[in-house]
Motif scaffolding. Structure first.
Motif, PDB file in Angstrom:
ATOM      1  N   LYS A 298       0.840  -1.201   0.000  1.00 41.86           N
ATOM      2  CA  LYS A 298       0.000   0.000   0.000  1.00 41.86           C
ATOM      3  C   LYS A 298       0.875   1.252   0.000  1.00 41.86           C
ATOM      4  O   LYS A 298       0.564   2.231  -0.666  1.00 41.86           O
ATOM      5  CB  LYS A 298      -0.927  -0.020   1.208  1.00 41.86           C
ATOM      6  N   GLN A 299       1.979   1.191   0.741  1.00 37.94           N
ATOM      7  CA  GLN A 299       2.880   2.345   0.819  1.00 37.94           C
ATOM      8  C   GLN A 299       3.491   2.664  -0.556  1.00 37.94           C
ATOM      9  O   GLN A 299       3.574   3.826  -0.946  1.00 37.94           O
ATOM     10  CB  GLN A 299       3.973   2.074   1.844  1.00 37.94           C
ATOM     11  N   ALA A 300       3.888   1.630  -1.288  1.00 39.50           N
ATOM     12  CA  ALA A 300       4.447   1.858  -2.626  1.00 39.50           C
ATOM     13  C   ALA A 300       3.389   2.436  -3.554  1.00 39.50           C
ATOM     14  O   ALA A 300       3.669   3.358  -4.332  1.00 39.50           O
ATOM     15  CB  ALA A 300       5.002   0.555  -3.197  1.00 39.50           C
TER      16      ALA A 300
ATOM     17  N   HIS B 166       3.040   6.058  -2.964  1.00 37.07           N
ATOM     18  CA  HIS B 166       4.135   6.825  -3.581  1.00 37.07           C
ATOM     19  C   HIS B 166       3.895   6.988  -5.078  1.00 37.07           C
ATOM     20  O   HIS B 166       4.129   8.070  -5.634  1.00 37.07           O
ATOM     21  CB  HIS B 166       5.491   6.159  -3.329  1.00 37.07           C
ATOM     22  N   HIS B 167       3.432   5.947  -5.737  1.00 37.86           N
ATOM     23  CA  HIS B 167       3.122   6.063  -7.167  1.00 37.86           C
ATOM     24  C   HIS B 167       2.030   7.103  -7.394  1.00 37.86           C
ATOM     25  O   HIS B 167       2.102   7.910  -8.325  1.00 37.86           O
ATOM     26  CB  HIS B 167       2.680   4.715  -7.742  1.00 37.86           C
ATOM     27  N   GLN B 168       1.009   7.084  -6.549  1.00 40.68           N
ATOM     28  CA  GLN B 168      -0.092   8.045  -6.671  1.00 40.68           C
ATOM     29  C   GLN B 168       0.409   9.466  -6.463  1.00 40.68           C
ATOM     30  O   GLN B 168       0.058  10.370  -7.218  1.00 40.68           O
ATOM     31  CB  GLN B 168      -1.194   7.715  -5.659  1.00 40.68           C
TER      32      GLN B 168
ATOM     33  N   LEU C  96      10.792   0.495  -2.293  1.00 43.23           N
ATOM     34  CA  LEU C  96       9.867  -0.431  -1.627  1.00 43.23           C
ATOM     35  C   LEU C  96       9.655  -1.685  -2.463  1.00 43.23           C
ATOM     36  O   LEU C  96       9.532  -2.790  -1.929  1.00 43.23           O
ATOM     37  CB  LEU C  96       8.543   0.263  -1.336  1.00 43.23           C
ATOM     38  N   HIS C  97       9.641  -1.515  -3.774  1.00 43.50           N
ATOM     39  CA  HIS C  97       9.480  -2.667  -4.662  1.00 43.50           C
ATOM     40  C   HIS C  97      10.661  -3.627  -4.498  1.00 43.50           C
ATOM     41  O   HIS C  97      10.485  -4.838  -4.364  1.00 43.50           O
ATOM     42  CB  HIS C  97       9.364  -2.217  -6.121  1.00 43.50           C
TER      43      HIS C  97
END
Length: 76
Positions: A3-5, A8-10, A62-63
């Motif tokens: 969810k955190q990644a 960040h994308h959003q 994160l990925h």
């Protein structure tokens, strides 16, 4: 993906959208000969792009943390 990644994308996408708006405003002001406002919008766009790059890098970290360094996506 965590969810955190995803967040960040959003955030990166949002900053790119803000940068695009400021670039369009800079273009309008430049065409009108208002170079001071054009420079202000261009500089603001640069700040949004900087923040977008930060969020993209955080999502990538994160990925890698989640999937490891040897995944196909990490090598791309």
């Amino acid at each position: 993906m965590s969810k955190q990644a995803a967040e960040h994308h959003q955030k990166a996408a949002e900053h790119h959208e803000h940068a695009a708006r400021h670039h369009r405003e800079a273009s309008k002001h430049h065409e009108a000969g208002n170079h001071e406002s054009a420079a202000h919008h261009a500089h603001t766009a640069q700040g949004h792009l900087h923040h977008a790059t930060h969020h993209a890098a955080e999502a990538a970290k994160l990925h890698v943390e989640h999937h490891g360094h040897n995944t196909k996506a990490a090598r791309a």
